[in-house]
Design a protein around this motif. Sequence first.
Motif, PDB file in Angstrom:
ATOM      1  N   UNK A 141       0.792  -1.267  -0.065  1.00 29.17           N
ATOM      2  CA  UNK A 141      -0.086   0.000   0.044  1.00 29.17           C
ATOM      3  C   UNK A 141       0.899   1.277   0.040  1.00 29.17           C
ATOM      4  N   UNK A 142       2.046   1.242   0.727  1.00 34.98           N
ATOM      5  CA  UNK A 142       2.780   2.491   0.744  1.00 34.98           C
ATOM      6  C   UNK A 142       3.597   2.814  -0.841  1.00 34.98           C
ATOM      7  N   UNK A 143       3.793   1.701  -1.465  1.00 31.55           N
ATOM      8  CA  UNK A 143       4.480   2.001  -2.621  1.00 31.55           C
ATOM      9  C   UNK A 143       3.564   2.383  -3.631  1.00 31.55           C
ATOM     10  N   UNK A 144       2.110   1.996  -3.461  1.00 34.87           N
ATOM     11  CA  UNK A 144       0.930   2.594  -4.236  1.00 34.87           C
ATOM     12  C   UNK A 144       0.657   3.973  -3.946  1.00 34.87           C
ATOM     13  N   UNK A 145       0.940   4.254  -2.643  1.00 38.41           N
ATOM     14  CA  UNK A 145       0.555   5.495  -2.001  1.00 38.41           C
ATOM     15  C   UNK A 145       1.452   6.620  -2.422  1.00 38.41           C
ATOM     16  N   UNK A 149       0.140   9.730  -4.676  1.00 43.37           N
ATOM     17  CA  UNK A 149       0.678  11.379  -4.402  1.00 43.37           C
ATOM     18  C   UNK A 149       1.347  11.936  -5.761  1.00 43.37           C
ATOM     19  N   UNK A 150       2.221  11.296  -6.249  1.00 42.08           N
ATOM     20  CA  UNK A 150       2.782  12.133  -7.676  1.00 42.08           C
ATOM     21  C   UNK A 150       1.775  12.309  -8.535  1.00 42.08           C
ATOM     22  N   UNK A 193      11.866  -1.821   1.649  1.00 42.10           N
ATOM     23  CA  UNK A 193      11.937  -0.410   1.410  1.00 42.10           C
ATOM     24  C   UNK A 193      12.851  -0.395   0.237  1.00 42.10           C
ATOM     25  N   UNK A 194      13.809  -1.048  -0.006  1.00 42.65           N
ATOM     26  CA  UNK A 194      14.966  -0.658  -1.130  1.00 42.65           C
ATOM     27  C   UNK A 194      14.107  -0.984  -2.167  1.00 42.65           C
ATOM     28  N   UNK A 195      13.208  -2.000  -2.261  1.00 40.38           N
ATOM     29  CA  UNK A 195      12.375  -2.245  -3.402  1.00 40.38           C
ATOM     30  C   UNK A 195      11.475  -1.271  -4.047  1.00 40.38           C
ATOM     31  N   UNK A 196      10.840  -0.567  -2.734  1.00 40.04           N
ATOM     32  CA  UNK A 196      10.333   0.641  -2.988  1.00 40.04           C
ATOM     33  C   UNK A 196      10.757   1.861  -3.458  1.00 40.04           C
ATOM     34  N   UNK A 197      11.856   2.059  -3.005  1.00 35.02           N
ATOM     35  CA  UNK A 197      12.649   3.227  -3.604  1.00 35.02           C
ATOM     36  C   UNK A 197      12.798   3.107  -5.037  1.00 35.02           C
ATOM     37  N   UNK A 198      13.313   1.927  -5.433  1.00 31.69           N
ATOM     38  CA  UNK A 198      13.739   1.579  -6.945  1.00 31.69           C
ATOM     39  C   UNK A 198      12.206   1.690  -7.642  1.00 31.69           C
ATOM     40  N   UNK A 199      11.110   1.280  -6.944  1.00 32.93           N
ATOM     41  CA  UNK A 199       9.830   1.444  -7.823  1.00 32.93           C
ATOM     42  C   UNK A 199       9.262   2.896  -7.950  1.00 32.93           C
ATOM     43  N   UNK A 200       9.361   3.803  -7.108  1.00 31.45           N
ATOM     44  CA  UNK A 200       8.474   4.666  -6.698  1.00 31.45           C
ATOM     45  C   UNK A 200       9.125   5.942  -6.046  1.00 31.45           C
ATOM     46  N   UNK A 201      10.238   5.986  -5.480  1.00 29.76           N
ATOM     47  CA  UNK A 201      10.676   7.113  -4.887  1.00 29.76           C
ATOM     48  C   UNK A 201      11.744   7.769  -5.460  1.00 29.76           C
ATOM     49  N   UNK A 202      11.873   9.255  -5.197  1.00 27.27           N
ATOM     50  CA  UNK A 202      12.905  10.054  -5.680  1.00 27.27           C
ATOM     51  C   UNK A 202      14.040  10.065  -4.665  1.00 27.27           C
TER      52      UNK A 202
END
Length: 293
Positions: A141-145, A149-150, A193-202
């Motif tokens: 849910x956080x990854x999609x969140x 937002x973006x 978290x590291x996978x989430x950074x790669x998928x969706x974060x700046x």
Amino acid sequence: MKFGLRLPGAGPYAGPEAITAFAEKAERLGFDSIWMTDHIALPVDVASRYPYTQDGKFFWPPETPYFDTILTLTWASAATEHIKVGTSVLIAGWHHPVNTAKALATLDVLNGGRTICAVGTGWMREQFEILGSPFETRGARTTEYLKLLRHLWTEDLIDFQGEHFQFSGFKFYPKPVGKPPIPLWCGGKSTGVLKRVAAAADGWHPLYIAPDELERKLGELEGYLADAGRSMDEITLSARPVSQATLDKDTIDHYAGLGVRLLIADTSFDHDNLRGVLDEVERLADQLMPFAD
């Protein structure tokens, strides 16, 4: 290297006078940014293990005054002119995404584009239960969140169809000031978290991490970024160190050599009065500003 400080938005100095004085002093002394943590309702009984202490115990008692994250940053923004303000970290599962996107965009307009949003998955199951938010699916849910937002901040007509969030048929304004909009960073240091950074974060924003551990984790992150067709050049790297006492020149140089551009001091508020809190800000400035760029 740039340096930030954690605001006194929780604990004995959570109040308008302390937050104003702290923010003004941090700006005057040359700190890059000021940051607010996130807890909404502290349970009386907590069985969940806190991941950042050896005994697994959370250090704030349930009666602790704990201010709202975004409102505290809004107050600090109003007291300052150019210092950045950020969430470290906002727990996605505790906040409705459209309401949160609106609050952060409003903050960013009001402070002239000085907002950073670092998001976390959360660890305290009891707080998820209080707020009626699912705990087991919080990572996905956080990854999609983050993606939602973006989308809300960049698209004219909203049409987002995810597994956990679906929104369409409306417009969402104001948008944040910056283009690209408010930076979205991921807090934490797990593989998820590291996978989430790669998928969706700046950016990646690990909490309480020493340089040696950071170096190991970066190798893992680079692999996930490559799988996503991205590179470290696209990621802003920041961190909250294990202890401010260890931030000597060699340690700061080690962080910098790994690509860290911002270190956030986890300021102590264990003082008898506000003067002691502000004196600590000056001490940290004396310790850290010689290494600031």
